[in-house]
Design an enzyme around this catalytic site. Structure first.
Site, PDB file in Angstrom:
ATOM      1  N   ASN A 109     -72.223 149.406  37.583  1.00 35.54           N
ATOM      2  CA  ASN A 109     -71.542 150.634  37.983  1.00 35.54           C
ATOM      3  C   ASN A 109     -72.260 151.831  37.378  1.00 35.54           C
ATOM      4  O   ASN A 109     -72.879 151.717  36.322  1.00 35.54           O
ATOM      5  CB  ASN A 109     -70.093 150.596  37.453  1.00 35.54           C
ATOM      6  CG  ASN A 109     -69.322 151.860  37.790  1.00 35.54           C
ATOM      7  OD1 ASN A 109     -69.375 152.352  38.928  1.00 35.54           O
ATOM      8  ND2 ASN A 109     -68.599 152.404  36.819  1.00 35.54           N
ATOM      9  N   HIS A 111     -71.597 155.659  35.882  1.00 34.98           N
ATOM     10  CA  HIS A 111     -70.489 156.456  35.351  1.00 34.98           C
ATOM     11  C   HIS A 111     -71.044 157.781  34.819  1.00 34.98           C
ATOM     12  O   HIS A 111     -72.063 157.787  34.114  1.00 34.98           O
ATOM     13  CB  HIS A 111     -69.794 155.674  34.229  1.00 34.98           C
ATOM     14  CG  HIS A 111     -68.625 156.400  33.652  1.00 34.98           C
ATOM     15  ND1 HIS A 111     -67.417 156.505  34.319  1.00 34.98           N
ATOM     16  CD2 HIS A 111     -68.488 157.084  32.488  1.00 34.98           C
ATOM     17  CE1 HIS A 111     -66.582 157.225  33.576  1.00 34.98           C
ATOM     18  NE2 HIS A 111     -67.205 157.583  32.472  1.00 34.98           N
ATOM     19  N   SER A 138     -74.474 156.995  32.788  1.00 32.66           N
ATOM     20  CA  SER A 138     -74.771 155.648  32.284  1.00 32.66           C
ATOM     21  C   SER A 138     -74.622 154.648  33.414  1.00 32.66           C
ATOM     22  O   SER A 138     -73.754 154.795  34.274  1.00 32.66           O
ATOM     23  CB  SER A 138     -73.759 155.239  31.205  1.00 32.66           C
ATOM     24  OG  SER A 138     -73.627 156.227  30.214  1.00 32.66           O
ATOM     25  N   ASP A 147     -65.032 150.813  32.654  1.00 36.93           N
ATOM     26  CA  ASP A 147     -66.211 151.525  32.114  1.00 36.93           C
ATOM     27  C   ASP A 147     -66.639 151.014  30.732  1.00 36.93           C
ATOM     28  O   ASP A 147     -67.028 151.799  29.859  1.00 36.93           O
ATOM     29  CB  ASP A 147     -65.927 153.049  32.014  1.00 36.93           C
ATOM     30  CG  ASP A 147     -65.585 153.645  33.361  1.00 36.93           C
ATOM     31  OD1 ASP A 147     -66.068 153.120  34.381  1.00 36.93           O
ATOM     32  OD2 ASP A 147     -64.816 154.620  33.392  1.00 36.93           O
TER      33      ASP A 147
HETATM   34  C1  GRF Z   1     -70.601 159.853  40.709  1.00 35.77           C
HETATM   35  O1  GRF Z   1     -70.538 160.936  39.834  1.00 35.77           O
HETATM   36  C2  GRF Z   1     -70.506 158.576  39.951  1.00 35.77           C
HETATM   37  O2  GRF Z   1     -71.068 158.637  38.678  1.00 35.77           O
HETATM   38  C3  GRF Z   1     -69.018 158.376  39.825  1.00 35.77           C
HETATM   39  O3  GRF Z   1     -68.498 158.829  41.048  1.00 35.77           O
HETATM   40  C4  GRF Z   1     -69.373 159.794  41.616  1.00 35.77           C
HETATM   41  C5  GRF Z   1     -69.715 159.290  42.982  1.00 35.77           C
HETATM   42  O4  GRF Z   1     -70.505 160.200  43.715  1.00 35.77           O
HETATM   43  N1  GRF Z   1     -68.727 156.987  39.522  1.00 35.77           N
HETATM   44  P1  GRF Z   1     -71.201 159.707  45.038  1.00 35.77           P
HETATM   45  O5  GRF Z   1     -70.114 159.159  45.957  1.00 35.77           O
HETATM   46  O6  GRF Z   1     -72.190 158.655  44.672  1.00 35.77           O
HETATM   47  O7  GRF Z   1     -71.858 160.918  45.625  1.00 35.77           O
END
Ligand code: GRF
Length: 312
Positions: A109, A111, A138, A147
């Site tokens: 994932n 984050h 991260s 997370d």
């Molecule tokens: C990103 O900031 C990611 O880190 C978080 O959710 C957001 C998703 O943005 N988990 P996108 O849909 O990839 O544009």
């Protein structure tokens, strides 16, 4: 180049990280390809992008469904598409324990914070509020806690005077797009890196009671403290280009039986082979680590003092 590793990406919205993975995968030397983009929101903007890029999509609203029931549908779609690793990219659903377990160590994932700081939501506001000099992003392995899994890679992003959560988020997003494909590429090719294989063997071997490590003829070797060896890590021994772990068997009969049953994995190593040791190859990809652990444990038992073995 060998077949690319098949990735399924789960999204809930914009999907810009998914798009970054899709573009990265277009490099001929990228080790992965995105074979499915799935969403729990049929209106997710990222779906149209994926379709236009010729990638299979699946969407279904989770509304009114039990968590595990919905996850089982997603799981079935991923399996049907031949997905080997899952990348979460803005997937705004907590995952059921069943789903996390079935993709254990095969799901990562991204984050938007420097974990372990700021798990959950509103990461940028919290970083600014705390007066941090850096925000960032991260990529981590997904485990049952939110997370929380082992961090595989991070990029810090300087916080500017006057930054708002939105302005900071926009810059962190640029960093996210750089980071995700790099980390994913490393993750899906880890089993071809001897250093990673050694780390894995080391963790299993040193997890056994009283086990310690020392170099033997230049090779990392594992023994019972003050006692005998039960495993050797072998990499490119005399230029044989094999990466393996050598373990003890009960004798020539078991050794021959193992080699006979699975000649792709087992072989008779030079030097130690005549005394009943067997080599287990780790360089064929898709290593069965539970099996490696069993053999290491069996080998450990063969050299452990009776008192110690009795308690394990
Ligand atoms: C990103 O900031 C990611 O880190 C978080 O959710 C957001 C998703 O943005 N988990 P996108 O849909 O990839 O544009």
């Amino acid at each position: 180049m060998a077949d690319k590793v098949k990735i399924g990406v789960l999204i809930s919205g914009r999907g810009s990280n998914m798009a970054a993975l899709v573009y990265a995968a277009k490099y001929p030397d990228c080790p992965f390809e995105v074979v499915l983009v799935a969403s729990n929101d049929p209106d997710a903007a990222g779906l149209a992008f994926a379709e236009a890029e010729g990638i299979a999509t699946f969407s279904r609203s989770h509304k009114g469904m039990k968590r595990a029931e919905f996850d089982a549908i997603i799981d079935a779609e991923l399996r049907k598409a031949g997905v080997e690793y899952v990348a979460l990219a803005g997937y705004m659903r907590l995952l059921s324990a069943e789903f996390v377990t079935s993709w254990a160590d095969r799901m990562i994932n991204i984050h938007p914070s420097l974990l372990p700081k700021y798990k959950g939501l509103d990461t940028h506001a919290r970083a600014i509020e705390a007066g941090d000099r850096f925000g960032g992003c991260s990529v981590h392995v997904v485990t049952p806690e939110l997370d929380d899994g082992p961090v595989l890679g991070q990029l810090p992003v300087a916080i500017l005077p006057g930054d708002t959560p939105d302005t900071l988020a926009a810059r962190v997003l640029i960093a996210e797009h750089q980071l995700y494909s790099r980390v994913l590429a490393d993750f899906v090719t880890r089993e071809s890196r001897p250093e990673w294989l050694l780390e894995k063997v080391r963790a299993l071997a040193l997890g056994l009671p009283e086990a310690t490590e020392k170099l033997s003829h230049g090779t990392p070797a594992f023994h019972i403290a003050g006692g005998k060896f039960f495993a050797y890590f072998s990499h490119d021994h005399h230029g044989d280009s094999i990466t393996s772990v050598l373990v003890k068997t009960t004798g020539p009969e078991e050794q021959a039986m193992l080699i006979d049953a699975d000649p792709d994995i087992y072989y008779k190593p030079p030097y130690l082979g005549p005394s009943g040791w067997v080599g287990m190859r780790l360089d064929g990809g898709d290593v069965d680590w539970a099996h490696v652990e069993e053999r290491l444990t069996a080998s450990w038992r063969m050299v452990a003092p009776k008192k110690l073995a009795a308690f394990f």
